[in-house]
Design an enzyme around this catalytic site. Structure first.
Site, short mmCIF file in Angstrom:
data_model
loop_
_atom_site.label_atom_id
_atom_site.label_comp_id
_atom_site.label_asym_id
_atom_site.label_seq_id
_atom_site.Cartn_x
_atom_site.Cartn_y
_atom_site.Cartn_z
N ASN A 1 -0.87 5.40 7.47
CA ASN A 1 -1.41 4.99 8.44
C ASN A 1 -0.58 4.64 10.01
O ASN A 1 -1.59 4.59 11.09
CB ASN A 1 -2.25 3.31 7.90
CG ASN A 1 -3.41 3.84 7.14
OD1 ASN A 1 -3.79 4.94 6.66
ND2 ASN A 1 -4.33 2.80 6.51
N GLU B 1 8.94 16.10 0.93
CA GLU B 1 10.54 16.38 0.52
C GLU B 1 11.29 14.86 0.55
O GLU B 1 10.50 14.22 1.25
CB GLU B 1 11.05 17.24 1.32
CG GLU B 1 10.50 18.69 1.26
CD GLU B 1 11.45 19.63 2.06
OE1 GLU B 1 11.01 21.03 2.21
OE2 GLU B 1 12.21 19.50 2.54
N GLY C 1 -6.91 -15.51 -12.69
CA GLY C 1 -6.22 -14.68 -13.34
C GLY C 1 -6.18 -13.67 -14.10
O GLY C 1 -5.47 -12.69 -14.16
N THR D 1 1.20 15.58 -6.36
CA THR D 1 0.22 15.16 -7.28
C THR D 1 -0.13 16.55 -8.17
O THR D 1 -0.60 17.55 -7.47
CB THR D 1 -0.99 14.95 -6.45
OG1 THR D 1 -0.58 13.32 -5.89
CG2 THR D 1 -2.27 14.34 -7.28
N GLN E 1 -9.03 -11.80 -6.15
CA GLN E 1 -8.96 -13.25 -5.91
C GLN E 1 -10.11 -13.95 -6.73
O GLN E 1 -9.78 -15.05 -7.52
CB GLN E 1 -8.68 -13.54 -4.43
CG GLN E 1 -8.37 -15.07 -4.43
CD GLN E 1 -6.96 -15.34 -4.54
OE1 GLN E 1 -6.10 -14.41 -4.80
NE2 GLN E 1 -6.61 -16.69 -4.89
N PHE F 1 6.82 13.78 -4.92
CA PHE F 1 5.45 13.15 -4.93
C PHE F 1 4.40 14.19 -4.98
O PHE F 1 3.42 14.07 -4.20
CB PHE F 1 5.33 12.19 -3.41
CG PHE F 1 6.17 11.13 -3.39
CD1 PHE F 1 6.34 10.08 -4.46
CD2 PHE F 1 7.16 11.02 -2.20
CE1 PHE F 1 7.48 9.06 -4.23
CE2 PHE F 1 8.09 9.92 -2.21
CZ PHE F 1 8.19 8.82 -3.01
N GLU G 1 -8.45 16.34 4.09
CA GLU G 1 -7.51 15.64 3.10
C GLU G 1 -7.78 14.30 3.50
O GLU G 1 -7.89 13.41 2.61
CB GLU G 1 -6.08 16.15 3.15
CG GLU G 1 -5.21 15.14 2.39
CD GLU G 1 -3.87 15.66 2.40
OE1 GLU G 1 -3.13 14.76 1.72
OE2 GLU G 1 -3.49 16.58 2.97
#
Length: 385
Positions: free
Chosen positions: A372, A128, A346, A161, A342, A159, A248
């Site tokens: 996390n 929520e 570019g 999904t 990296q 949020f 999950e």
């Protein structure tokens, strides 16, 4: 290092998935990203192939597979090809255990055949606007009618999904006030028909990654939910969530492992082809050292994830071990993918190369399914701290 987690059946399945992705997903995936989700019929196609219902019991039209490792195969092949399957993972990997473990026989008959075929797509609504990872703070309410035939649902979720296209949403709501000594009590799971009056899909959330997976805000204003659509017992929702959050979090760890492995392979291929100062980027010592570090981390990620897969198939994956797998795999994947980007220079910052999508898509793995930081709290508690 040689992996032993997969057997011949898994590898046969892998070829089927790989061929399907190459023929039916890669050519159109950019269109899915532009519209924010795959076409609705894509999920029916997954149903035809047996992917959605591979773990659905055979009596309900599924494959009846007990092993969760088939889901890992799908994650690996999708990451290798630089694509996603929309909200497939939420539907098949997160929600199915709730239905197989908590649904009544009558509910299974109503939902599981269409779950496996893709005719009914499911989402789950926990988060929520004011709760985040604090599920005990859920404020969406459901009040039982005076005649006991239905609940009246009010509140909002964010949020979510798959929320924009879902036909049914497992909504975690409060059916009783939380006690001062037990904030987790009073939560219930209702399976809400998204065609119900008062159900509304609000803003589609624009994300930095996972562009082909719809994420939406949902609102409920006086939505009537028949008591026959309650999942499990009233007031025991938090315990059900706790029980199923381990898989999950394993799913998230699997996705991170698949993405890290794919990033490494993309980087190796790129540095062999790209030339700088007249020689391949792969010829520079820094490139070799960076990729050696990445390769070592990927091996460690796979060992952690594969061990968790074995434990899950044996029914022995604990909440703390799932938290460890999610924490380590997602943090290490972030490091690996960043280094691999990296090495692209570019071009790594352009969507022309799949490394950019992996970079953006993987970042959320450290946030959803419980941040996390929450994983560290769970692990610390397991240590008696």
């Amino acid at each position: 290092m040689k992996r032993t987690v997969f057997d011949e059946d898994h590898e046969t399945f892998r070829k089927t998935v790989r061929d399907f992705i190459a023929k039916e997903v890669v050519p159109v995936h950019h269109e899915w990203e532009q519209q924010g989700h795959p076409p609705r019929d894509f999920y029916r196609r997954l149903g035809e192939l047996g992917i959605l219902g591979i773990q659905v019991p055979e009596e309900f039209g599924g494959g009846g597979e007990a092993s969760f490792k088939f889901a890992a195969v799908i994650a690996e092949e999708a990451a290798a090809a630089g694509v996603t399957f929309g909200s497939y993972s939420v539907h098949s990997n997160l929600i199915l255990p709730y239905l197989t473990e908590l649904a009544t026989d009558e509910q299974k008959q109503r939902w599981l055949p269409s779950f496996a075929s893709g005719d009914l797509m499911f989402a789950i609504a926990m988060t929520e606007p004011g709760t985040g990872s604090d599920l005990a703070n859920i404020s969406t309410t459901a009040k039982l009618s005076d005649d006991g035939t239905h609940y009246v649902l009010d509140g909002a979720k964010t949020f979510i999904t798959g929320g924009a296209l879902a036909d049914r949403v497992l909504v975690v709501c409060r059916t009783a006030s939380a006690a001062t000594d037990d904030r987790r009590g009073g939560l219930t799971i209702l399976v809400v028909d998204t065609s119900s009056e008062g159900f509304d899909v609000g803003r589609k959330i624009d994300k930095i990654g996972l562009k082909a997976s719809d994420t939406a805000e949902l609102s409920f204003q006086g939505v009537r939910v028949p008591v026959e659509d309650r999942l499990g017992e009233e007031g025991k929702g938090f315990s059900y969530l706790t029980r199923n959050l381990a898989q999950e979090r394993l799913t998230i760890a699997m996705g991170a492992a698949a993405s890290a492995s794919a990033a490494l392979q993309h980087a190796i291929a790129y540095v062999r082809e790209r030339t700088v100062f007249g020689k391949p980027v792969a010829a520079f010592q820094n490139t070799k050292f960076v990729l050696a570090e990445c390769s070592t981390e990927v091996e460690a990620i796979h060992m952690m994830c594969d061990r968790a897969l074995d434990l899950n198939d044996a029914g022995e994956l604990t909440a703390a071990d799932a938290a460890r797998a999610k924490l380590f795999c997602t943090e290490a994947a972030g490091r690996v993918i960043d280094k691999c980007l990296q090495l692209h220079g570019g071009y790594g910052y352009t969507t022309e190369y799949p490394i950019a999508r992996l970079y953006a898509d993987t970042r959320v793995s450290r946030i959803y399914g419980g941040t996390n930081e929450v994983m560290k709290t769970i692990i610390a508690k397991d240590l008696g701290l």
